[in-house]
Design an enzyme around this catalytic site. Sequence first.
Site, PDB file in Angstrom:
ATOM      1  N   HIS C 121       0.442  -0.895   0.102  1.00 19.06           N
ATOM      2  CA  HIS C 121      -0.564   0.390   0.135  1.00 19.06           C
ATOM      3  C   HIS C 121       0.735   1.285   0.088  1.00 19.06           C
ATOM      4  O   HIS C 121       2.065   1.269   0.911  1.00 19.06           O
ATOM      5  CB  HIS C 121      -0.842  -0.168   1.528  1.00 19.06           C
ATOM      6  CG  HIS C 121      -2.151   0.757   1.339  1.00 19.06           C
ATOM      7  ND1 HIS C 121      -1.657   2.092   1.432  1.00 19.06           N
ATOM      8  CD2 HIS C 121      -3.216   0.826   1.046  1.00 19.06           C
ATOM      9  CE1 HIS C 121      -2.919   2.797   1.538  1.00 19.06           C
ATOM     10  NE2 HIS C 121      -3.751   2.127   1.377  1.00 19.06           N
ATOM     11  N   ASP C 198       3.381  -4.460   8.177  1.00 17.67           N
ATOM     12  CA  ASP C 198       2.236  -3.569   8.381  1.00 17.67           C
ATOM     13  C   ASP C 198       0.705  -4.744   8.234  1.00 17.67           C
ATOM     14  O   ASP C 198       0.273  -5.451   7.188  1.00 17.67           O
ATOM     15  CB  ASP C 198       2.060  -2.985   6.896  1.00 17.67           C
ATOM     16  CG  ASP C 198       0.171  -2.492   6.622  1.00 17.67           C
ATOM     17  OD1 ASP C 198      -0.173  -2.038   7.222  1.00 17.67           O
ATOM     18  OD2 ASP C 198       0.371  -1.601   4.841  1.00 17.67           O
ATOM     19  N   GLN C 201      -4.480  -4.642   7.114  1.00 21.23           N
ATOM     20  CA  GLN C 201      -5.466  -5.523   6.701  1.00 21.23           C
ATOM     21  C   GLN C 201      -5.887  -6.960   6.946  1.00 21.23           C
ATOM     22  O   GLN C 201      -6.661  -7.830   6.893  1.00 21.23           O
ATOM     23  CB  GLN C 201      -5.050  -6.374   5.108  1.00 21.23           C
ATOM     24  CG  GLN C 201      -5.504  -4.997   4.399  1.00 21.23           C
ATOM     25  CD  GLN C 201      -7.084  -4.126   4.378  1.00 21.23           C
ATOM     26  OE1 GLN C 201      -7.749  -5.241   5.022  1.00 21.23           O
ATOM     27  NE2 GLN C 201      -7.140  -3.237   4.371  1.00 21.23           N
ATOM     28  N   LYS C 224     -10.502  -0.156   9.827  1.00 24.80           N
ATOM     29  CA  LYS C 224     -10.511  -0.413   9.387  1.00 24.80           C
ATOM     30  C   LYS C 224     -11.190  -2.539  10.078  1.00 24.80           C
ATOM     31  O   LYS C 224     -11.191  -3.492   9.885  1.00 24.80           O
ATOM     32  CB  LYS C 224      -9.382  -1.349   8.808  1.00 24.80           C
ATOM     33  CG  LYS C 224      -9.228  -0.364   7.773  1.00 24.80           C
ATOM     34  CD  LYS C 224      -7.848  -1.060   6.621  1.00 24.80           C
ATOM     35  CE  LYS C 224      -7.389   0.598   6.206  1.00 24.80           C
ATOM     36  NZ  LYS C 224      -7.557   0.925   5.313  1.00 24.80           N
ATOM     37  N   CYS C 364      -5.265   2.225  -3.706  1.00 20.70           N
ATOM     38  CA  CYS C 364      -3.495   2.658  -3.037  1.00 20.70           C
ATOM     39  C   CYS C 364      -2.324   1.755  -3.236  1.00 20.70           C
ATOM     40  O   CYS C 364      -1.698   1.770  -2.182  1.00 20.70           O
ATOM     41  CB  CYS C 364      -3.599   3.481  -1.148  1.00 20.70           C
ATOM     42  SG  CYS C 364      -4.651   4.812  -1.290  1.00 20.70           S
TER      43      CYS C 364
HETATM   44  C1  PLP Z   1      -2.757  -2.887   3.717  1.00 24.51           C
HETATM   45  C2  PLP Z   1      -2.355  -1.603   4.360  1.00 24.51           C
HETATM   46  N1  PLP Z   1      -1.832  -0.759   4.631  1.00 24.51           N
HETATM   47  C3  PLP Z   1      -2.018   0.457   5.449  1.00 24.51           C
HETATM   48  C4  PLP Z   1      -3.403   1.126   4.622  1.00 24.51           C
HETATM   49  C5  PLP Z   1      -3.736   2.786   5.282  1.00 24.51           C
HETATM   50  O1  PLP Z   1      -4.015   2.522   6.418  1.00 24.51           O
HETATM   51  P1  PLP Z   1      -4.699   4.052   7.035  1.00 24.51           P
HETATM   52  O2  PLP Z   1      -5.141   4.765   5.911  1.00 24.51           O
HETATM   53  O3  PLP Z   1      -5.605   3.521   8.293  1.00 24.51           O
HETATM   54  O4  PLP Z   1      -3.322   4.702   7.967  1.00 24.51           O
HETATM   55  C6  PLP Z   1      -4.076   0.414   4.145  1.00 24.51           C
HETATM   56  C7  PLP Z   1      -5.740   1.389   4.115  1.00 24.51           C
HETATM   57  O5  PLP Z   1      -5.736   1.357   3.313  1.00 24.51           O
HETATM   58  C8  PLP Z   1      -4.091  -0.594   4.656  1.00 24.51           C
HETATM   59  O6  PLP Z   1      -4.613  -1.853   3.344  1.00 24.51           O
END
Ligand code: PLP
Lengths: 139, 139, 405, 405
Positions: C121, C198, C201, C224, C364
């Site tokens: 992401h 990370d 998910q 999430k 993203c």
């Molecule tokens: C795998 C992953 N990493 C990072 C993020 C970023 O999370 P956030 O926007 O809550 O900071 C997301 C979701 O948008 C994600 O799916």
Amino acid sequence: MAWNLSFAVTGRYHRSVLYSSVIHERFRRPRFRGELPDPDAQFEDVNPLCGDRVRMALTFGNGGIAQARFLGDSCAICTAAADILAEMVHGRAFSEAEKIGVSDLLSRLEADIRPSRIKCVTLPLQVLKGALGQVGSRT
Amino acid sequence: MAWNLSFAVTGRYHRSVLYSSVIHERFRRPRFRGELPDPDAQFEDVNPLCGDRVRMALTFGNGGIAQARFLGDSCAICTAAADILAEMVHGRAFSEAEKIGVSDLLSRLEADIRPSRIKCVTLPLQVLKGALGQVGSRT
Amino acid sequence: MSLALQTRPDFPILERRVNGRPLIYLDSAASSQKPRQVIEAVKLYYERSHANVHRSIHTLGEEATALLETARDSVKEFIGAEHREEIVFTRGTTDAINLVAQAVGRAFAPGDEVIVTEMEHHSNLIPWQILARDRSVKLKAVPIVAEGFLDLDAFDRLFTERTRLVALTHVSNVLGTINPVGKIVARCRRAGSLVLVDGAQAVPHLSVNVARLAPDFYVFSGHKMLGPTGIGVLYGRREVLEGLEPAWGGGEMIKEVWLDRAQWNELPWRFEPGTPPIAPAVGLGAAVEYLGKLGMERVLAHEQELTRLCLDRLGALEEVTLYGPRNPEIKGAVVAFNVKGWHPHDGAALLDQDGIAVRAGHHCAMPLMRKLGIVGTLRASFSVFNTPEEIEVLARSVANLKFQL
Amino acid sequence: MSLALQTRPDFPILERRVNGRPLIYLDSAASSQKPRQVIEAVKLYYERSHANVHRSIHTLGEEATALLETARDSVKEFIGAEHREEIVFTRGTTDAINLVAQAVGRAFAPGDEVIVTEMEHHSNLIPWQILARDRSVKLKAVPIVAEGFLDLDAFDRLFTERTRLVALTHVSNVLGTINPVGKIVARCRRAGSLVLVDGAQAVPHLSVNVARLAPDFYVFSGHKMLGPTGIGVLYGRREVLEGLEPAWGGGEMIKEVWLDRAQWNELPWRFEPGTPPIAPAVGLGAAVEYLGKLGMERVLAHEQELTRLCLDRLGALEEVTLYGPRNPEIKGAVVAFNVKGWHPHDGAALLDQDGIAVRAGHHCAMPLMRKLGIVGTLRASFSVFNTPEEIEVLARSVANLKFQL
Ligand SMILES: Cc1ncc(COP(=O)(O)O)c(C=O)c1O
Ligand SMILES: Cc1ncc(COP(=O)(O)O)c(C=O)c1O
């Protein structure tokens, strides 16, 4: 400029309004999509919301735009907007082309464009202005 | 270690429990507050919640703590805790002093200390341990 | 009782109708909906206990502090951390990754290397690009192969003596791939590199145990996993956090301050400058309790079943292309797909007409899209309240798209 | 009708009793309470419209986006900004100052200078100390004189050609001093230095107009102005933000991303990496509307009256020492004081027994405490719902402290 909240209250839409027949038609059979060999100006940009890329190419003549073509792997609204815009400026004076605004495009699209998609309409316009910005350096 | 939530439900306290007579007495008339000339060990630290600073000074003798004194411009609970602690270790063997824990101090303070003030009790203890940590280098 | 039947009454938003149809929310991977228990926890916090935390002597301040710190304990239990000092509240996954990149990155020298993967992401990519820009650090990416798995041989080749940190996602937000994080963590540990996982998910879907997984950093977002927006978690191994200089400053994170210098506070507060997002943290505590009561094994089984059904139904449509692993047992609760003849945005807009909320676009993950040779995909993702019937409606609506060409 | 009478029914927390007494909340400067309107806005958002923002084609996503962006417009109006691109949502004041320090600071050279003041909150000090540490920037502090005013002559002397940025508070959170920000901004503009104003204590109390004040950056927190926790605002002048490279990365803030580089998104999103605190922002929008309806002139007049009464009543007690200006017309809604014989923490604990919530300690302003030669103070601070009667109860309780010695 304030954010358009008008729909947020009801959130109601009718499928009929979503894609007008103009959008449908222009998306399926765009008339001004394609390469323009040896253009006098060209410009491309990206929709930050989706990464869609649109390019506009122009040839000049008679103090105006002789030909206009666009390229881009984009959604129906964006493709339709680009196609209509190319048609609108094709064979027009610079001064006329420069006057085209979002509202002109919106009325030609014959559809309510939701705020989340408005960028799909403004992107081709932005790209056109970018190309027109190169007029000075060319003529 | 989990955070103590016991009071958060009712939030009820009685003025009587807030400051025991021990705390009151020790805060007003501390017995072990003062300078200790030429100490064998001393240590100071700060309560991150309020910036209060406590110093503990010790002299050694007979395999233990001969004298203990504290200094610090601190709140009633912290002052009382430091005073009681100094008394508890004064004239005691290192091994006994090292065994003193928060619960020992709390029971001597004869008051329910709320979670927000528990640091006021543990700070003097932490400072004592710091000073005792210097034993090795001295003896 | 099925998990969906049990949980649906808890989600007020499911009473909504969209375009005259009952809402079918298949976008939980972007942001999940919130059960009543979470919404109420936030509301009650404001109605009864709000005050600023940590420095208050008064009753409300003590309650607010206890509620915040209890939420920290709940999160600690939920992810199986050993110490409460290891749980740092952040604004979200992105915020947590930036925190790590800036704090850890301070000690990196020009030529040091950071390894990411092609399926990250943007949030687990741009912070490292910024570090690369600011400190002349070299950034490398592990390629993906086949249906969307990491090329572990390539990873071995990319790994050098200069590798200081590896940052990878536990579960891909597009492909759904569950990466072999344990293996990679072990590899990094042996070689003396830090590793950040990370888990944005993963935590909503799997039973995660950070003590067993043992990464240096594990990050995720509250919003999430049925929690509020504005809160996230950085888990950091205690030994690692203890040695780390903070990159951001403010109130709370200090012990003593002079005009020209400061002494840092203890963990975890050292990494929490300023008034924390108290109510969101309290809500996250409630979310974690809610999930804990359901049991993550049950959540996983339920979501796997939905994923399997979705892969089956969409896979049976000729005009549909699926992305990522086809086996739901090695996959998160997401199904990415495209429909021939439709740009994903138009597909999503048309499905919305049927009350179905799916995501469309690059998710993203532009480098991954480029790798797959597409501009974007549609993506359906599942949560505790989704039903097999909703998947059937999705499949019917997708099948109908061709009649609108 | 008095402002307090009008607004009290809006604050559910005022129904609470503390130690058997009605709550008297005099700690709004630390964090204010929330009116029903704000709590409801957050709740309704979750019950009806939640989804992730900006990239959603579906109905909920569009609603959530519109609600977030409408909150931005409300904030823009409230502080009189000219452009919506100038309103960047952050987690709070601290977060906003770190953002500026790291983004602006990237371009600073060793030996460049930043000027703060002796009355800054740690949040407007530590981020600059960290910058000083990381980039060998020199940090200077404007001294305070008399009752707690900035020494403007000293400021002039401290200002050199190397001064790149001045960071100062609009209203002191301890002394209450309202600093001559307009003058200082003008001085900085002439000399080509940037200026950041910490408005955390100003925006809840005064009518602030950033277009007129014209600083480069103006920052404040939602939770101190009747809004939720977890949200704050960085106002940045458009020309300045346009020239600024982001220091933090993630989703949302990009336009196009490759594995090795990225192109930034437009303002204000360029500075908002990751999923924003959507619900807190929506709540802040409601808070700003609430304050706007009351009218900040009325709020100011009301709070000045309470400050005047408090200064009078406490000033009449022999055992009380007051800090900061004595004239409520040049003072925020805070009164800092000490009671002879009592450490502030004990004073606060005893007042809490009477249901009174005041702050005690260094108020995240240790350098100021050191300057004043004290370890801390008690502090009463006021909001729209406080009444003169509450101040009278406070004064009586403070007077009673001496009988408990
Ligand atoms: C795998 C992953 N990493 C990072 C993020 C970023 O999370 P956030 O926007 O809550 O900071 C997301 C979701 O948008 C994600 O799916
Ligand atoms: C003047 C001032 N600046 C900054 C802050 C920090 O604000 P926050 O903790 O919301 O980031 C505060 C309040 O705590 C303050 O009073």
